[in-house]
Design a protein around this motif. Structure first.
Motif, short mmCIF file in Angstrom:
data_model
loop_
_atom_site.label_atom_id
_atom_site.label_comp_id
_atom_site.label_asym_id
_atom_site.label_seq_id
_atom_site.Cartn_x
_atom_site.Cartn_y
_atom_site.Cartn_z
N LYS A 1 149.80 7.68 28.76
CA LYS A 1 149.47 7.67 27.34
C LYS A 1 148.63 6.44 27.00
O LYS A 1 147.65 6.52 26.23
N MET A 2 148.98 5.28 27.57
CA MET A 2 148.21 4.06 27.32
C MET A 2 146.78 4.16 27.84
O MET A 2 145.84 3.65 27.22
N VAL A 3 146.63 4.82 28.98
CA VAL A 3 145.29 5.01 29.55
C VAL A 3 144.42 5.84 28.61
O VAL A 3 143.24 5.55 28.42
N ARG A 4 145.02 6.84 27.98
CA ARG A 4 144.25 7.67 27.05
C ARG A 4 143.81 6.87 25.82
O ARG A 4 142.77 7.13 25.23
N ILE A 5 144.62 5.87 25.45
CA ILE A 5 144.30 5.05 24.27
C ILE A 5 143.32 3.94 24.61
O ILE A 5 142.34 3.72 23.90
N HIS A 6 143.57 3.23 25.71
CA HIS A 6 142.84 2.00 26.02
C HIS A 6 141.86 2.11 27.18
O HIS A 6 141.11 1.18 27.44
N GLY A 7 141.88 3.24 27.88
CA GLY A 7 141.05 3.35 29.08
C GLY A 7 141.82 2.90 30.30
O GLY A 7 142.87 2.25 30.19
N GLY A 8 141.29 3.21 31.46
CA GLY A 8 142.04 2.96 32.69
C GLY A 8 141.79 1.60 33.33
O GLY A 8 142.56 1.18 34.19
N TYR A 9 140.73 0.90 32.90
CA TYR A 9 140.37 -0.35 33.58
C TYR A 9 139.93 -1.41 32.58
O TYR A 9 139.48 -1.10 31.48
N VAL A 10 140.07 -2.68 33.01
CA VAL A 10 139.68 -3.83 32.20
C VAL A 10 138.74 -4.70 33.01
O VAL A 10 139.03 -5.02 34.18
N GLU A 11 137.62 -5.07 32.42
CA GLU A 11 136.70 -6.00 33.07
C GLU A 11 137.15 -7.43 32.80
O GLU A 11 137.26 -7.85 31.65
N THR A 12 137.43 -8.19 33.86
CA THR A 12 137.91 -9.57 33.73
C THR A 12 137.09 -10.49 34.64
O THR A 12 136.30 -10.03 35.45
N LYS A 13 137.37 -11.78 34.55
CA LYS A 13 136.70 -12.74 35.42
C LYS A 13 137.08 -12.53 36.88
O LYS A 13 136.37 -12.95 37.79
N ALA A 14 138.22 -11.87 37.11
CA ALA A 14 138.67 -11.58 38.47
C ALA A 14 138.12 -10.26 38.98
O ALA A 14 138.42 -9.85 40.10
N GLY A 15 137.34 -9.58 38.14
CA GLY A 15 136.80 -8.28 38.52
C GLY A 15 137.36 -7.17 37.65
O GLY A 15 137.98 -7.42 36.62
N ARG A 16 137.15 -5.96 38.09
CA ARG A 16 137.60 -4.78 37.35
C ARG A 16 139.05 -4.47 37.74
O ARG A 16 139.34 -4.15 38.89
N LEU A 17 139.97 -4.59 36.77
CA LEU A 17 141.39 -4.41 37.05
C LEU A 17 141.92 -3.16 36.37
O LEU A 17 141.57 -2.87 35.22
N PRO A 18 142.78 -2.40 37.05
CA PRO A 18 143.37 -1.21 36.42
C PRO A 18 144.49 -1.59 35.47
O PRO A 18 145.21 -2.57 35.70
#
Length: 202
Positions: A121-138
């Motif tokens: 449910k959270m993935v549908r709201i916020h998307g599956g990944y986050v771009e961070t200084k450490a790279g692309r995190l799920p």
């Protein structure tokens, strides 16, 4: 949200938040086989929070929320934090949601199908990944636990973690020297964006 903790890495945040959540009142009920467990279980509550990424390349912890879900089954509760965090230091659309954090009061414990469904449910709201200084995190979900038998937490004994797109649930525990070790704790197979099969390791 002045005073909200900020961390330089997601790992640092997880290690700091684990004892913080487990030290909350009634956050641990102890081992299910211990005396008077039923009483402690009825009094116990899950605490939950978001770990999110902010524009200055750090990780922030939202305010803690106690259980607001009255439904509970054997060894399983629920905690519903708001889908969105209010942090006056940053524009609302600049926050990136990385981990939904909560405790499991009973031990032994594990992530549940309910936890994984919440992540979907959270993935549908916020998307599956986050771009961070450490790279692309799920985006992921974490459940902290204490091995205390009587419901008195002596600290963080470990946590279960599952991240979006992974085929496995992992269990993190410290060894005698305080080094954190990763072990496989189950497999996850997604049949669709909402349907999955979870087989915990016994």
């Amino acid at each position: 949200m002045p005073g909200t903790p900020l961390f330089e890495s997601a790992w640092d945040a997880l290690l700091a938040v684990c004892p913080l959540i487990l030290s909350q009142r009634n956050a641990t009920a102890g081992n299910a086989a211990a005396a008077n467990f039923d009483v402690r279980w009825r009094m116990s509550k899950e605490c939950c929070a978001w770990l999110y990424y902010v524009p200055d390349d750090r990780y922030a912890l939202s305010k803690l929320v106690e259980s607001s879900d009255a439904t509970r089954s054997q060894f399983e509760q629920g905690c519903r934090a708001p889908a969105f965090v209010e942090d006056s230091r940053y524009p609302p659309n600049s926050l990136k949601y990385l981990y939904f954090l909560h405790d499991h009061p009973a031990t032994p414990t594990h992530l549940s199908e309910r936890d994984l469904a919440a992540l979907a449910k959270m993935v549908r709201i916020h998307g599956g990944y986050v771009e961070t200084k450490a790279g692309r995190l799920p985006i992921g979900i974490v459940a902290f636990f204490s091995e205390g038998t009587s419901g008195n937490s002596a600290g963080c004994d470990g946590f279960y973690e599952y991240t979006y797109g992974s085929t496995e649930v992992v269990r993190w525990t410290p060894d005698a020297e305080g080094h954190w070790r990763r072990t496989r704790a189950g497999s996850v197979t997604w049949d669709s964006e909402t349907e999955f099969r979870f087989v915990p390791t016994r």
